[in-house]
Motif scaffolding. Structure first.
Motif, PDB file in Angstrom:
ATOM      1  N   SER A  17      43.565  42.170  26.724  1.00 18.45           N
ATOM      2  CA  SER A  17      43.353  42.144  28.170  1.00 18.45           C
ATOM      3  C   SER A  17      43.271  40.697  28.643  1.00 18.45           C
ATOM      4  O   SER A  17      42.512  39.900  28.099  1.00 18.45           O
ATOM      5  CB  SER A  17      42.064  42.887  28.535  1.00 18.45           C
ATOM      6  OG  SER A  17      42.197  44.261  28.237  1.00 18.45           O
ATOM      7  N   ARG A  19      42.645  37.985  31.789  1.00 21.38           N
ATOM      8  CA  ARG A  19      42.036  37.803  33.106  1.00 21.38           C
ATOM      9  C   ARG A  19      42.285  36.406  33.676  1.00 21.38           C
ATOM     10  O   ARG A  19      41.746  36.058  34.722  1.00 21.38           O
ATOM     11  CB  ARG A  19      40.534  38.080  33.030  1.00 21.38           C
ATOM     12  CG  ARG A  19      40.207  39.541  32.753  1.00 21.38           C
ATOM     13  CD  ARG A  19      38.711  39.782  32.664  1.00 21.38           C
ATOM     14  NE  ARG A  19      38.412  41.186  32.559  1.00 21.38           N
ATOM     15  CZ  ARG A  19      38.417  41.881  31.414  1.00 21.38           C
ATOM     16  NH1 ARG A  19      38.718  41.272  30.276  1.00 21.38           N
ATOM     17  NH2 ARG A  19      38.129  43.166  31.415  1.00 21.38           N
ATOM     18  N   CYS A  68      38.805  44.936  46.838  1.00 23.58           N
ATOM     19  CA  CYS A  68      38.271  45.216  45.497  1.00 23.58           C
ATOM     20  C   CYS A  68      36.947  44.505  45.263  1.00 23.58           C
ATOM     21  O   CYS A  68      35.999  45.093  44.724  1.00 23.58           O
ATOM     22  CB  CYS A  68      39.289  44.798  44.429  1.00 23.58           C
ATOM     23  SG  CYS A  68      40.715  45.894  44.310  1.00 23.58           S
ATOM     24  N   GLU A  72      33.397  45.929  44.258  1.00 24.08           N
ATOM     25  CA  GLU A  72      32.847  45.482  42.975  1.00 24.08           C
ATOM     26  C   GLU A  72      31.412  44.973  43.141  1.00 24.08           C
ATOM     27  O   GLU A  72      30.571  45.164  42.266  1.00 24.08           O
ATOM     28  CB  GLU A  72      33.715  44.377  42.374  1.00 24.08           C
ATOM     29  CG  GLU A  72      35.065  44.835  41.847  1.00 24.08           C
ATOM     30  CD  GLU A  72      34.987  45.571  40.524  1.00 24.08           C
ATOM     31  OE1 GLU A  72      33.859  45.765  40.009  1.00 24.08           O
ATOM     32  OE2 GLU A  72      36.037  45.958  40.005  1.00 24.08           O
ATOM     33  N   LYS A  96      37.174  38.845  41.077  1.00 22.68           N
ATOM     34  CA  LYS A  96      38.413  39.261  40.430  1.00 22.68           C
ATOM     35  C   LYS A  96      39.578  38.340  40.829  1.00 22.68           C
ATOM     36  O   LYS A  96      40.538  38.740  41.486  1.00 22.68           O
ATOM     37  CB  LYS A  96      38.751  40.720  40.798  1.00 22.68           C
ATOM     38  CG  LYS A  96      37.624  41.703  40.523  1.00 22.68           C
ATOM     39  CD  LYS A  96      37.221  41.743  39.059  1.00 22.68           C
ATOM     40  CE  LYS A  96      36.004  42.601  38.821  1.00 22.68           C
ATOM     41  NZ  LYS A  96      35.502  42.508  37.432  1.00 22.68           N
ATOM     42  N   LEU A 140      46.510  43.344  32.297  1.00 25.24           N
ATOM     43  CA  LEU A 140      45.157  43.892  32.329  1.00 25.24           C
ATOM     44  C   LEU A 140      45.217  45.214  33.076  1.00 25.24           C
ATOM     45  O   LEU A 140      45.853  45.314  34.125  1.00 25.24           O
ATOM     46  CB  LEU A 140      44.208  42.932  33.063  1.00 25.24           C
ATOM     47  CG  LEU A 140      42.792  43.439  33.343  1.00 25.24           C
ATOM     48  CD1 LEU A 140      41.981  43.520  32.061  1.00 25.24           C
ATOM     49  CD2 LEU A 140      42.087  42.548  34.372  1.00 25.24           C
ATOM     50  N   TYR A 142      43.278  47.086  35.370  1.00 29.24           N
ATOM     51  CA  TYR A 142      42.125  46.959  36.251  1.00 29.24           C
ATOM     52  C   TYR A 142      42.001  48.219  37.103  1.00 29.24           C
ATOM     53  O   TYR A 142      42.950  48.610  37.799  1.00 29.24           O
ATOM     54  CB  TYR A 142      42.263  45.728  37.147  1.00 29.24           C
ATOM     55  CG  TYR A 142      41.227  45.690  38.254  1.00 29.24           C
ATOM     56  CD1 TYR A 142      39.877  45.529  37.949  1.00 29.24           C
ATOM     57  CD2 TYR A 142      41.593  45.850  39.584  1.00 29.24           C
ATOM     58  CE1 TYR A 142      38.915  45.526  38.949  1.00 29.24           C
ATOM     59  CE2 TYR A 142      40.641  45.840  40.593  1.00 29.24           C
ATOM     60  CZ  TYR A 142      39.302  45.679  40.269  1.00 29.24           C
ATOM     61  OH  TYR A 142      38.355  45.684  41.257  1.00 29.24           O
ATOM     62  N   THR A 164      45.561  52.577  38.357  1.00 23.60           N
ATOM     63  CA  THR A 164      45.211  51.228  37.930  1.00 23.60           C
ATOM     64  C   THR A 164      46.065  50.205  38.662  1.00 23.60           C
ATOM     65  O   THR A 164      47.139  50.530  39.175  1.00 23.60           O
ATOM     66  CB  THR A 164      45.393  51.070  36.404  1.00 23.60           C
ATOM     67  OG1 THR A 164      44.902  49.799  35.973  1.00 23.60           O
ATOM     68  CG2 THR A 164      46.848  51.197  35.994  1.00 23.60           C
TER      69      THR A 164
END
Length: 203
Positions: A17, A19, A68, A72, A96, A140, A142, A164
């Protein structure tokens, strides 16, 4: 057993993954290739319930990120226990940045009401991730806490639900792949509590 370079096991063992992404442009043909691979996945009643949306517009990516991150913040404020400890250990929080940093976002949807639609869509996502790895691209999976807010931004029909958002680009993430348990620990043979060893029975 030696792992041959670029076979499925090699790609799966290498994929992690990501980021943190480079700003280097991605050849969209590589992503289209991965989507073509994903579309070869099996699906319930061959319904092929998956749909894909490429997002490259900076304004759209920014709007997606803002929505998002708002959700979050709520999510992280309510996390407790083991999950909270794990997230803090990994340095993960409500921010993010990969949603605007990655050159491409790929939103994946499933068609409501189709047989085994969610399971089928995630099978396709698994194919997709390995195909991206084959092309040297980081990714990733997410999953936004409030997918309906993203569906509204992207004008998604009610008959499809977001599964996703996959940021795609060249990885600059220094974190190693999360360790995997030995697959033999995860394998049972014939019955769950059987002590039988793996092998082929012979008459």
């Amino acid at each position: 057993m030696a792992i041959k370079r670029n076979n499925i096991l090699y790609l799966a063992s290498k994929r992690k993954s990501c980021r943190l992404f480079s700003e280097k442009a991605v050849d969209v043909e590589d992503v289209l290739y991965a989507i073509r691979v994903a579309c070869e996945a099996p699906s319930g009643a061959n319904s092929q319930p998956w749909r894909f949306m490429l997002i490259t517009d900076k304004d759209v990516k920014k709007e997606v990120r803002e929505v998002c991150e708002r959700s979050e913040m709520k999510f992280y404020s309510n996390i407790k226990g083991e999950l909270k400890t794990w997230l803090e250990k990994k340095g993960l929080n409500w921010s993010k940045p990969f949603l605007t940093q990655a050159p491409i976002l790929l939103a994946v949807f499933t068609e409501v009401g189709k047989p085994y639609a969610i399971q089928s869509t995630w099978l396709a996502i698994g194919y997709l991730l390995l195909a991206l790895e084959e092309r040297g691209l980081g990714s990733l999976t997410y999953t936004p806490p409030e997918p309906s807010a993203i569906e509204e931004i992207l004008n998604v029909p009610d008959t499809f639900k977001l599964q996703t958002i996959i940021p795609i680009g060249y990885s600059m993430d220094p974190k190693p792949k999360e360790p995997r348990r030995n697959f033999m620990e995860l394998l049972r043979f014939n019955r769950w509590n059987s002590s039988q060893k793996i092998g082929v029975e012979r008459e």
